[in-house]
Design a protein around this motif. Sequence first.
Motif, PDB file in Angstrom:
ATOM      1  N   SER A  58     -17.540 -14.015  48.731  1.00  0.00           N
ATOM      2  CA  SER A  58     -18.128 -12.963  47.901  1.00  0.00           C
ATOM      3  C   SER A  58     -17.583 -12.961  46.478  1.00  0.00           C
ATOM      4  CB  SER A  58     -17.862 -11.586  48.528  1.00  0.00           C
ATOM      5  OG  SER A  58     -18.397 -11.507  49.829  1.00  0.00           O
ATOM      6  N   LEU A  59     -16.599 -13.798  46.209  1.00  0.00           N
ATOM      7  CA  LEU A  59     -16.006 -13.817  44.875  1.00  0.00           C
ATOM      8  C   LEU A  59     -17.067 -14.143  43.831  1.00  0.00           C
ATOM      9  CD1 LEU A  59     -12.637 -15.622  45.596  1.00  0.00           C
ATOM     10  CD2 LEU A  59     -13.041 -13.185  45.237  1.00  0.00           C
ATOM     11  N   GLY A  60     -16.999 -13.458  42.721  1.00  0.00           N
ATOM     12  CA  GLY A  60     -18.002 -13.608  41.668  1.00  0.00           C
ATOM     13  C   GLY A  60     -18.958 -12.438  41.624  1.00  0.00           C
ATOM     14  N   MET A  61     -19.052 -11.693  42.741  1.00  0.00           N
ATOM     15  CA  MET A  61     -19.882 -10.488  42.767  1.00  0.00           C
ATOM     16  C   MET A  61     -19.140  -9.332  42.097  1.00  0.00           C
ATOM     17  SD  MET A  61     -21.276 -10.380  46.682  1.00  0.00           S
ATOM     18  CE  MET A  61     -22.232 -11.703  47.415  1.00  0.00           C
ATOM     19  N   LEU A  62     -19.876  -8.283  41.750  1.00  0.00           N
ATOM     20  CA  LEU A  62     -19.235  -7.044  41.348  1.00  0.00           C
ATOM     21  C   LEU A  62     -18.505  -6.467  42.555  1.00  0.00           C
ATOM     22  CD1 LEU A  62     -22.131  -5.433  39.299  1.00  0.00           C
ATOM     23  CD2 LEU A  62     -20.052  -6.474  38.377  1.00  0.00           C
ATOM     24  N   LEU A  63     -17.391  -5.786  42.306  1.00  0.00           N
ATOM     25  CA  LEU A  63     -16.555  -5.306  43.398  1.00  0.00           C
ATOM     26  C   LEU A  63     -17.320  -4.383  44.346  1.00  0.00           C
ATOM     27  CD1 LEU A  63     -13.710  -5.733  44.398  1.00  0.00           C
ATOM     28  CD2 LEU A  63     -12.975  -3.749  43.073  1.00  0.00           C
ATOM     29  N   GLU A  64     -18.170  -3.529  43.795  1.00  0.00           N
ATOM     30  CA  GLU A  64     -18.918  -2.599  44.646  1.00  0.00           C
ATOM     31  C   GLU A  64     -19.855  -3.336  45.595  1.00  0.00           C
ATOM     32  OE1 GLU A  64     -22.563  -1.252  41.793  1.00  0.00           O
ATOM     33  OE2 GLU A  64     -20.568  -0.668  41.140  1.00  0.00           O
ATOM     34  N   ASP A  65     -20.318  -4.513  45.172  1.00  0.00           N
ATOM     35  CA  ASP A  65     -21.194  -5.311  46.034  1.00  0.00           C
ATOM     36  C   ASP A  65     -20.398  -6.116  47.058  1.00  0.00           C
ATOM     37  OD1 ASP A  65     -23.514  -4.414  44.728  1.00  0.00           O
ATOM     38  OD2 ASP A  65     -23.282  -5.932  43.163  1.00  0.00           O
ATOM     39  N   ILE A  66     -19.176  -6.471  46.689  1.00  0.00           N
ATOM     40  CA  ILE A  66     -18.332  -7.236  47.608  1.00  0.00           C
ATOM     41  C   ILE A  66     -18.101  -6.471  48.908  1.00  0.00           C
ATOM     42  CG2 ILE A  66     -15.952  -8.015  47.994  1.00  0.00           C
ATOM     43  CD1 ILE A  66     -15.922  -9.085  45.161  1.00  0.00           C
ATOM     44  N   TRP A  67     -17.791  -5.172  48.794  1.00  0.00           N
ATOM     45  CA  TRP A  67     -17.490  -4.414  50.017  1.00  0.00           C
ATOM     46  C   TRP A  67     -18.719  -4.239  50.896  1.00  0.00           C
ATOM     47  CZ3 TRP A  67     -12.864  -5.302  50.491  1.00  0.00           C
ATOM     48  CH2 TRP A  67     -11.949  -5.163  49.459  1.00  0.00           C
ATOM     49  N   ASN A 124     -16.393 -10.755  36.403  1.00  0.00           N
ATOM     50  CA  ASN A 124     -16.901  -9.549  37.053  1.00  0.00           C
ATOM     51  C   ASN A 124     -15.780  -8.724  37.684  1.00  0.00           C
ATOM     52  OD1 ASN A 124     -19.637  -9.594  36.461  1.00  0.00           O
ATOM     53  ND2 ASN A 124     -20.166 -10.867  38.219  1.00  0.00           N
ATOM     54  N   GLY A 125     -14.538  -9.113  37.438  1.00  0.00           N
ATOM     55  CA  GLY A 125     -13.405  -8.402  38.015  1.00  0.00           C
ATOM     56  C   GLY A 125     -13.034  -7.142  37.252  1.00  0.00           C
ATOM     57  N   LEU A 126     -11.985  -6.478  37.734  1.00  0.00           N
ATOM     58  CA  LEU A 126     -11.477  -5.262  37.106  1.00  0.00           C
ATOM     59  C   LEU A 126     -10.604  -5.602  35.898  1.00  0.00           C
ATOM     60  CD1 LEU A 126     -10.497  -3.301  40.336  1.00  0.00           C
ATOM     61  CD2 LEU A 126     -12.487  -2.883  38.873  1.00  0.00           C
ATOM     62  N   GLU A 127     -10.605  -4.707  34.919  1.00  0.00           N
ATOM     63  CA  GLU A 127      -9.904  -4.960  33.655  1.00  0.00           C
ATOM     64  C   GLU A 127      -8.421  -5.276  33.859  1.00  0.00           C
ATOM     65  OE1 GLU A 127      -8.792  -2.581  29.499  1.00  0.00           O
ATOM     66  OE2 GLU A 127      -9.937  -1.582  31.081  1.00  0.00           O
ATOM     67  N   HIS A 128      -7.710  -4.442  34.611  1.00  0.00           N
ATOM     68  CA  HIS A 128      -6.261  -4.617  34.745  1.00  0.00           C
ATOM     69  C   HIS A 128      -5.910  -5.832  35.596  1.00  0.00           C
ATOM     70  CE1 HIS A 128      -5.421  -1.002  32.550  1.00  0.00           C
ATOM     71  NE2 HIS A 128      -6.186  -0.289  33.353  1.00  0.00           N
ATOM     72  N   TYR A 129      -6.796  -6.198  36.484  1.00  0.00           N
ATOM     73  CA  TYR A 129      -6.604  -7.428  37.272  1.00  0.00           C
ATOM     74  C   TYR A 129      -6.668  -8.644  36.352  1.00  0.00           C
ATOM     75  CZ  TYR A 129      -7.946 -11.228  40.485  1.00  0.00           C
ATOM     76  OH  TYR A 129      -8.039 -12.415  41.174  1.00  0.00           O
ATOM     77  N   ILE A 130      -7.682  -8.701  35.488  1.00  0.00           N
ATOM     78  CA  ILE A 130      -7.842  -9.838  34.582  1.00  0.00           C
ATOM     79  C   ILE A 130      -6.683  -9.909  33.593  1.00  0.00           C
ATOM     80  CG2 ILE A 130      -9.306 -10.885  32.817  1.00  0.00           C
ATOM     81  CD1 ILE A 130     -10.410 -10.924  35.738  1.00  0.00           C
ATOM     82  N   SER A 131      -6.353  -8.787  32.971  1.00  0.00           N
ATOM     83  CA  SER A 131      -5.247  -8.793  32.013  1.00  0.00           C
ATOM     84  C   SER A 131      -3.916  -9.078  32.709  1.00  0.00           C
ATOM     85  CB  SER A 131      -5.192  -7.467  31.254  1.00  0.00           C
ATOM     86  OG  SER A 131      -4.960  -6.380  32.128  1.00  0.00           O
ATOM     87  N   GLY A 150     -15.339  -4.541  34.741  1.00  0.00           N
ATOM     88  CA  GLY A 150     -14.601  -3.306  34.884  1.00  0.00           C
ATOM     89  C   GLY A 150     -14.340  -2.613  33.562  1.00  0.00           C
ATOM     90  N   LYS A 151     -14.100  -3.395  32.520  1.00  0.00           N
ATOM     91  CA  LYS A 151     -13.824  -2.818  31.197  1.00  0.00           C
ATOM     92  C   LYS A 151     -15.094  -2.500  30.433  1.00  0.00           C
ATOM     93  CE  LYS A 151     -11.550  -3.923  26.798  1.00  0.00           C
ATOM     94  NZ  LYS A 151     -10.748  -4.929  26.059  1.00  0.00           N
ATOM     95  N   ASN A 152     -16.064  -3.401  30.510  1.00  0.00           N
ATOM     96  CA  ASN A 152     -17.250  -3.306  29.656  1.00  0.00           C
ATOM     97  C   ASN A 152     -18.448  -2.641  30.316  1.00  0.00           C
ATOM     98  OD1 ASN A 152     -15.784  -6.171  28.719  1.00  0.00           O
ATOM     99  ND2 ASN A 152     -16.411  -4.844  27.040  1.00  0.00           N
ATOM    100  N   GLY A 153     -18.354  -2.369  31.615  1.00  0.00           N
ATOM    101  CA  GLY A 153     -19.393  -1.611  32.295  1.00  0.00           C
ATOM    102  C   GLY A 153     -20.724  -2.323  32.456  1.00  0.00           C
ATOM    103  N   THR A 154     -20.694  -3.642  32.480  1.00  0.00           N
ATOM    104  CA  THR A 154     -21.928  -4.412  32.653  1.00  0.00           C
ATOM    105  C   THR A 154     -22.266  -4.563  34.126  1.00  0.00           C
ATOM    106  OG1 THR A 154     -20.552  -6.396  32.466  1.00  0.00           O
ATOM    107  CG2 THR A 154     -21.770  -5.714  30.500  1.00  0.00           C
TER     108      THR A 154
END
Length: 229
Positions: A58-67, A124-131, A150-154
């Motif tokens: 599921s990697l590459g999906m938005l987190l809400e879709d992963i679950w 497509n990950g969360l901001e703090h995870y990427i940083s 996560g940061k840009n809301g796309t």
Amino acid sequence: MNSSSKLTRPEAMIFDMDGTLFQTESVLLPAYHKLFDTLRSEGLYTSPTPPEERMLGSLGMLLEDIWKVVMPDGSPEAHNRANELLLQLELEGLAGGETLLYPEVKETLETLHRQGVKLYVASNGLEHYISGIVDTHELSTLFSGLYSAGKNGTLTKVDLVKLLLEQEQVKSAWMVGDRSSDVEAGQKNGLSVIGCAYAGFGNHDELKGSDVLISSFSDLLKLYEKSGS
């Protein structure tokens, strides 16, 4: 390395994170198992932990879709708590210092940076995870910008890359990634797509449509050197 077209030398390269720069399983899988142990202990999930392959696929999906894919039987409360726990546990894992980039990622990025290529992350990950990954592996000075859903809301990688190109005023770039969402993001934004075929999280059709497939990250240097202006 499999090339199907002549590449034009870009002013920038845009990278996916998981499965492209970062060996996601080095932090994800320990966090994944702790996450489900916690959900069960909190009474939010009662089934066994879903197979790791379901999460990796599921990697590459938005987190809400992963679950929705990983635990379709989970409640909205379980999904929301999983979001919180995954970030928390992955940041703890990054702080532990045992996570890995793919071979020659840092060295390749450093060389491209020295040659004047602008480097960006679009994930497509969360901001703090990427940083967190960028900081942990001391890559922050190499990137001109970190863009994440996560940061840009796309809602799609296509929209995220479009936003990046507009905000950074990038005229030419290569999209570098390992999933079909990366291929689509590159194609729909008029970019050359470099498909990373070394992670193996997706199926064999994931990278269909890429301009070039690479089997190691350092192949990017050869592509850049051979590309025309």
